[in-house]
Design a protein around this motif. Structure first.
Motif, PDB file in Angstrom:
ATOM      1  N   MET A  59      37.061  30.775  47.687  1.00 29.33           N
ATOM      2  CA  MET A  59      36.664  30.444  46.325  1.00 29.33           C
ATOM      3  C   MET A  59      36.380  31.715  45.524  1.00 29.33           C
ATOM      4  O   MET A  59      35.771  32.664  46.029  1.00 29.33           O
ATOM      5  N   TYR A  60      36.820  31.709  44.268  1.00 29.24           N
ATOM      6  CA  TYR A  60      36.586  32.806  43.338  1.00 29.24           C
ATOM      7  C   TYR A  60      36.148  32.218  42.000  1.00 29.24           C
ATOM      8  O   TYR A  60      36.147  30.993  41.816  1.00 29.24           O
ATOM      9  N   PHE A  61      35.792  33.080  41.065  1.00 24.77           N
ATOM     10  CA  PHE A  61      35.350  32.591  39.758  1.00 24.77           C
ATOM     11  C   PHE A  61      35.781  33.559  38.663  1.00 24.77           C
ATOM     12  O   PHE A  61      36.166  34.709  38.918  1.00 24.77           O
ATOM     13  N   ALA A  62      35.680  33.085  37.423  1.00 20.56           N
ATOM     14  CA  ALA A  62      35.920  33.919  36.244  1.00 20.56           C
ATOM     15  C   ALA A  62      35.052  33.394  35.111  1.00 20.56           C
ATOM     16  O   ALA A  62      34.802  32.187  35.011  1.00 20.56           O
ATOM     17  N   THR A  63      34.573  34.306  34.266  1.00 18.73           N
ATOM     18  CA  THR A  63      33.744  33.956  33.112  1.00 18.73           C
ATOM     19  C   THR A  63      34.482  34.352  31.844  1.00 18.73           C
ATOM     20  O   THR A  63      34.886  35.508  31.693  1.00 18.73           O
ATOM     21  N   ILE A  64      34.647  33.391  30.939  1.00 14.23           N
ATOM     22  CA  ILE A  64      35.425  33.597  29.716  1.00 14.23           C
ATOM     23  C   ILE A  64      34.493  33.559  28.515  1.00 14.23           C
ATOM     24  O   ILE A  64      33.671  32.646  28.382  1.00 14.23           O
ATOM     25  N   ASP A  65      34.616  34.540  27.642  1.00 11.65           N
ATOM     26  CA  ASP A  65      33.811  34.620  26.428  1.00 11.65           C
ATOM     27  C   ASP A  65      34.253  33.532  25.453  1.00 11.65           C
ATOM     28  O   ASP A  65      35.421  33.470  25.065  1.00 11.65           O
ATOM     29  N   GLY A  66      33.310  32.680  25.044  1.00 13.75           N
ATOM     30  CA  GLY A  66      33.637  31.584  24.146  1.00 13.75           C
ATOM     31  C   GLY A  66      33.775  31.983  22.693  1.00 13.75           C
ATOM     32  O   GLY A  66      34.153  31.151  21.862  1.00 13.75           O
ATOM     33  N   VAL A  67      33.477  33.234  22.364  1.00  3.78           N
ATOM     34  CA  VAL A  67      33.592  33.711  20.984  1.00  3.78           C
ATOM     35  C   VAL A  67      34.814  34.608  20.816  1.00  3.78           C
ATOM     36  O   VAL A  67      35.613  34.429  19.896  1.00  3.78           O
ATOM     37  N   THR A  68      34.972  35.575  21.718  1.00  5.09           N
ATOM     38  CA  THR A  68      36.075  36.538  21.597  1.00  5.09           C
ATOM     39  C   THR A  68      37.335  36.121  22.351  1.00  5.09           C
ATOM     40  O   THR A  68      38.364  36.787  22.234  1.00  5.09           O
ATOM     41  N   SER A  69      37.260  35.058  23.142  1.00  7.19           N
ATOM     42  CA  SER A  69      38.412  34.563  23.914  1.00  7.19           C
ATOM     43  C   SER A  69      38.927  35.617  24.899  1.00  7.19           C
ATOM     44  O   SER A  69      40.134  35.833  25.023  1.00  7.19           O
ATOM     45  N   LYS A  70      38.007  36.271  25.599  1.00  2.00           N
ATOM     46  CA  LYS A  70      38.372  37.258  26.611  1.00  2.00           C
ATOM     47  C   LYS A  70      37.682  36.929  27.928  1.00  2.00           C
ATOM     48  O   LYS A  70      36.563  36.417  27.932  1.00  2.00           O
ATOM     49  N   VAL A  71      38.358  37.237  29.030  1.00  2.00           N
ATOM     50  CA  VAL A  71      37.726  37.109  30.345  1.00  2.00           C
ATOM     51  C   VAL A  71      36.838  38.332  30.531  1.00  2.00           C
ATOM     52  O   VAL A  71      37.321  39.465  30.545  1.00  2.00           O
ATOM     53  N   ILE A  72      35.532  38.122  30.652  1.00  2.00           N
ATOM     54  CA  ILE A  72      34.589  39.240  30.672  1.00  2.00           C
ATOM     55  C   ILE A  72      34.046  39.531  32.067  1.00  2.00           C
ATOM     56  O   ILE A  72      33.392  40.562  32.267  1.00  2.00           O
ATOM     57  N   ALA A  73      34.290  38.654  33.032  1.00  2.00           N
ATOM     58  CA  ALA A  73      33.808  38.894  34.391  1.00  2.00           C
ATOM     59  C   ALA A  73      34.565  37.991  35.347  1.00  2.00           C
ATOM     60  O   ALA A  73      35.162  36.986  34.938  1.00  2.00           O
ATOM     61  N   GLY A  74      34.540  38.356  36.619  1.00  2.00           N
ATOM     62  CA  GLY A  74      35.190  37.501  37.600  1.00  2.00           C
ATOM     63  C   GLY A  74      35.452  38.210  38.915  1.00  2.00           C
ATOM     64  O   GLY A  74      35.329  39.434  39.028  1.00  2.00           O
TER      65      GLY A  74
END
Length: 339
Positions: free
Chosen positions: A226-241
């Protein structure tokens, strides 16, 4: 008619009168700067979520194909869940004012480069600038976000109780104290004094607020892990993962790093005879490149982004400890400190 209130100075205990609306005053007895705070609570700002679920999935698939991730990640990754949530962040804007005193070291070598003379050059820097500090206000677990990267966007009127959000777990007073201390440290660091002998830095808070920021959290499976990713809801960029690495990339970087590090180190050994400073600098640079490539080879099976410790990036931190070296004249090498 102006309204004033009476308070006692927390530093010396002197009686002070404060006009309504003032947030910062100076004690007329001990000259202490006092930040005034009412009981109205914390000013709260909430950003609008600009990313839909379909857009978040599209951004995640694009992220799968970037950098040194597994080449078949986009094809074999299975998204198990993806959902929006608001993260609370403390934000403080403050002004720092003060002085930092110390010295820098200049190293002088004689003509045969056997005798070294160290000269301490005094430094005195004034700091007077504004800082903007943010930090997550909850225990969000391993999502790779600790600070706000973006402070621009559309705000909305919403109640935190009516939206999915992590609960604030740090107190307002603790956040204020931490923010003041972090800004003070950053202000002292910004002075650029290498060896500090004295410093006096004041931090004057200008505003303090709680920001609810939207993100999308995606969890996916790749080869039963299992892995994960965090997406910025304002700038529409993947900011972590976290993502799986690729064995081929690991081998290529290890081989290339070993070759490049060896070449640079060899040039450093060859250069020491004519220029000690450049030779030592090249030796250290080649060694760091070799160690960094080895660490990526060892730990590059998992690629991490965001505010997560990168084991394969630790050797690169040592580059910050290498001071700039310049050649002033034959026989003289000036540096900012020990190499």
């Amino acid at each position: 008619m102006e309204i004033s209130i009476g308070i006692s100075c927390p530093s010396c205990g002197g009686a002070l009168n404060v006009e309504e609306g003032k947030k910062v005053i100076s004690c007329r007895y001990c000259d202490a700067l006092i930040w005034l705070e009412g009981d109205e609570g914390v000013y709260t700002v909430m950003f609008a979520n600009n990313v839909t679920k379909e857009k978040a999935i599209s951004l995640l698939n694009e992220w799968f194909g970037k950098k040194l991730k597994a080449r078949d990640l986009k094809r074999r990754a299975e998204i198990t869940e993806i959902f929006p949530i608001y993260l609370p962040f403390w934000r403080m804007k403050a002004r720092s004012a003060g002085w930092v005193c110390g010295y820098r070291e200049e190293r002088h070598y004689d003509a045969v480069r056997k005798t070294t003379t160290v000269k301490k050059v005094p430094m005195e820097k004034m700091v007077f600038r504004d800082f903007d500090w943010t930090q997550i206000a909850c225990d969000a677990g391993d999502i790779g976000v600790k600070y706000l990267r973006n402070l621009q966007g559309n705000t909305i009127n919403a109640n935190a109780d009516q939206i999915p959000t992590f609960e604030v777990t740090t107190s307002k007073s603790d956040a204020i104290n931490l923010g003041i201390e972090k800004i003070r440290q950053e202000a002292i660091k910004s002075a650029g004094v290498e060896n500090i002998t004295f410093q006096k830095m004041h931090v004057i808070p200008k505003s303090f607020m709680l920001i609810y920021y939207p993100v999308w959290i995606a969890r996916y499976k790749y080869k039963e892990r299992m892995y994960f990713a965090t997406i910025d809801g304002v700038t529409s960029k993947v900011i972590a993962g976290r993502a799986p690495g690729d064995a081929l990339y690991q081998a290529m970087i290890m081989t290339g790093g070993a070759i490049l590090g060896g070449i640079i180190s060899s040039l450093g050994i060859w250069t020491i005879g004519s220029s000690t400073g450049l030779g030592i600098f090249a030796l250290i640079g080649g060694f760091i490149i070799f160690i960094a490539s080895y660490m990526f080879f060892r730990h590059g099976s998992e690629i991490v982004e965001g505010d997560i410790e990168k084991k394969y990036g630790l050797p690169l931190e040592s580059i910050k400890n290498i001071k700039n070296i310049r050649i002033d004249a034959p026989g003289n090498v000036f540096g900012g400190g020990k190499i």
